[in-house]
Design an enzyme around this catalytic site. Structure first.
Site, PDB file in Angstrom:
ATOM      1  N   HIS A 192       0.819  -1.215   0.000  1.00  0.00           N
ATOM      2  CA  HIS A 192       0.000   0.000   0.000  1.00  0.00           C
ATOM      3  C   HIS A 192       0.860   1.276   0.000  1.00  0.00           C
ATOM      4  O   HIS A 192       0.858   2.037  -0.958  1.00  0.00           O
ATOM      5  CB  HIS A 192      -0.914   0.005   1.237  1.00  0.00           C
TER       6      HIS A 192
HETATM    7  O1  RIB Z   1      -4.985   0.456   4.496  1.00  0.00           O
HETATM    8  C1  RIB Z   1      -3.573   0.453   4.384  1.00  0.00           C
HETATM    9  C2  RIB Z   1      -2.969   1.516   5.244  1.00  0.00           C
HETATM   10  O2  RIB Z   1      -3.242   1.235   6.620  1.00  0.00           O
HETATM   11  C3  RIB Z   1      -1.425   1.547   5.151  1.00  0.00           C
HETATM   12  O3  RIB Z   1      -0.988   2.868   5.367  1.00  0.00           O
HETATM   13  C4  RIB Z   1      -0.991   0.672   6.285  1.00  0.00           C
HETATM   14  O4  RIB Z   1       0.288   1.050   6.811  1.00  0.00           O
HETATM   15  C5  RIB Z   1      -2.038   0.946   7.318  1.00  0.00           C
HETATM   16  O5  RIB Z   1      -1.646   2.114   8.028  1.00  0.00           O
END
Ligand code: RIB
Ligand code: CA
Length: 295
Positions: free
Chosen positions: A238
């Site tokens: 992500h």
């Molecule tokens: O949904 C993914 C996000 O949530 C990313 O930033 C991960 O690190 C969590 O914080």
């Protein structure tokens, strides 16, 4: 390209930070930390540890210990009790800066020429919302905000929403409704950018500590599931999408959707035109990430 990283490391944050700190085309002025994946003291210590492993000087300013008007809801099941999946990082070579995150953001944005500093947001938006609320004219001096967050057509990973917006919905609404230059990279894009066992082998084969550490971090990510059948063959990356978008926007498909942040952080139809990444060239991004981690 001067930028500040706002982060809650966090396994995928750590990979994004290792990539961004070492990339020759990025000038990361500092990191600001926030409670999210894990508590503020741990996210702050982790940011310092990651900078130490990257062997890059990056001041770390601690920010909000909790969302606006809510209790923190850490994701220990995903990131582990240390926030880094148990992967060994060096002890921090430095201590957190004395100025807190929002005070630092206000001072550096007021000192710099307007529209010269980007914010790379990898976490719940509590710090950014406090900046906008406390110093709205200063917030207008931000060049652009690139934020990992939201789920447009994809299912969420925290109730209806995505973690970064749903952990602090009030902050997300303040930031997304502020009319700033914002590009959102939601789960719709980040779930297309995946790492499998072959990619971990590629990272390890570089022999470079940031790449090897990233492979270890992704391995740790394999331990849990996120809306995937158990024993997933790959894991989504992500947060690395944020610095990758800053450097390689051509590898992302951007749409403008009219949205608003609902009470629980879910993105619903609304009046705010927001640029959202809805697709990626995953093969090219994997190659760019590996190059950056091995440089
Ligand atoms: O949904 C993914 C996000 O949530 C990313 O930033 C991960 O690190 C969590 O914080
Ligand atoms: Ca994060």
């Amino acid at each position: 390209m001067p930028a500040i990283i706002d982060t809650d490391p966090g396994i995928d944050d750590a990979i994004a930070i290792l990539y961004a700190l070492r990339h020759p085309d990025l000038d990361i002025a500092a990191m600001t930390t926030v409670a999210g994946n894990i508590g503020l003291s741990v996210t702050t210590a982790n940011a310092l540890k990651i900078a130490t492993l990257a062997d890059v000087h990056a001041p770390v300013h601690a920010g909000a210990p909790a969302p606006l008007g809510r209790d923190p809801r850490p994701e220990l099941g995903i990131h582990g009790n240390d926030g880094l999946g148990g992967v060994t990082f060096p002890d921090p070579a430095t201590r957190p800066a004395s100025e807190d995150a929002v005070g630092y953001l206000i001072s550096i944005l007021n000192q710099a020429d307007p529209q010269t500093i980007d914010l790379f947001c990898l976490a719940p938006l509590t710090n950014i919302a406090q900046l906008i609320t406390r110093a709205p004219d200063t917030a207008k001096r931000i060049r652009r905000i690139i934020a990992m967050g939201g789920a447009v057509d994809e299912p969420g990973n925290m109730g209806r929403g995505e973690f970064n917006l749903a952990h602090d919905p009030e902050a997300a609404a303040i930031v997304l409704h502020a009319g700033l230059d914002l590009t959102l990279i939601p789960l719709d894009a980040t779930r297309q950018f995946r790492a499998d066992a072959a990619y971990l082998h590629t990272l390890r084969a570089t022999g470079k500590p940031p790449a090897v550490a990233s492979a270890d971090l992704i391995d740790a990510y394999f331990v849990q599931t996120e809306h995937q059948a158990k024993g997933s063959e790959s894991r989504p990356l992500h947060d690395p999408c944020v610095p990758l978008y800053a450097l390689h926007p051509d590898l992302f498909r951007i749409e403008t959707r009219h949205l608003q942040v609902d009470h629980d952080g879910a993105l619903i139809a609304g009046p705010h035109p927001i640029r959202v990444a809805m697709g990626v060239d995953a093969d090219a991004l994997r190659a760019r990430l590996c190059e950056g981690l091995a440089c």
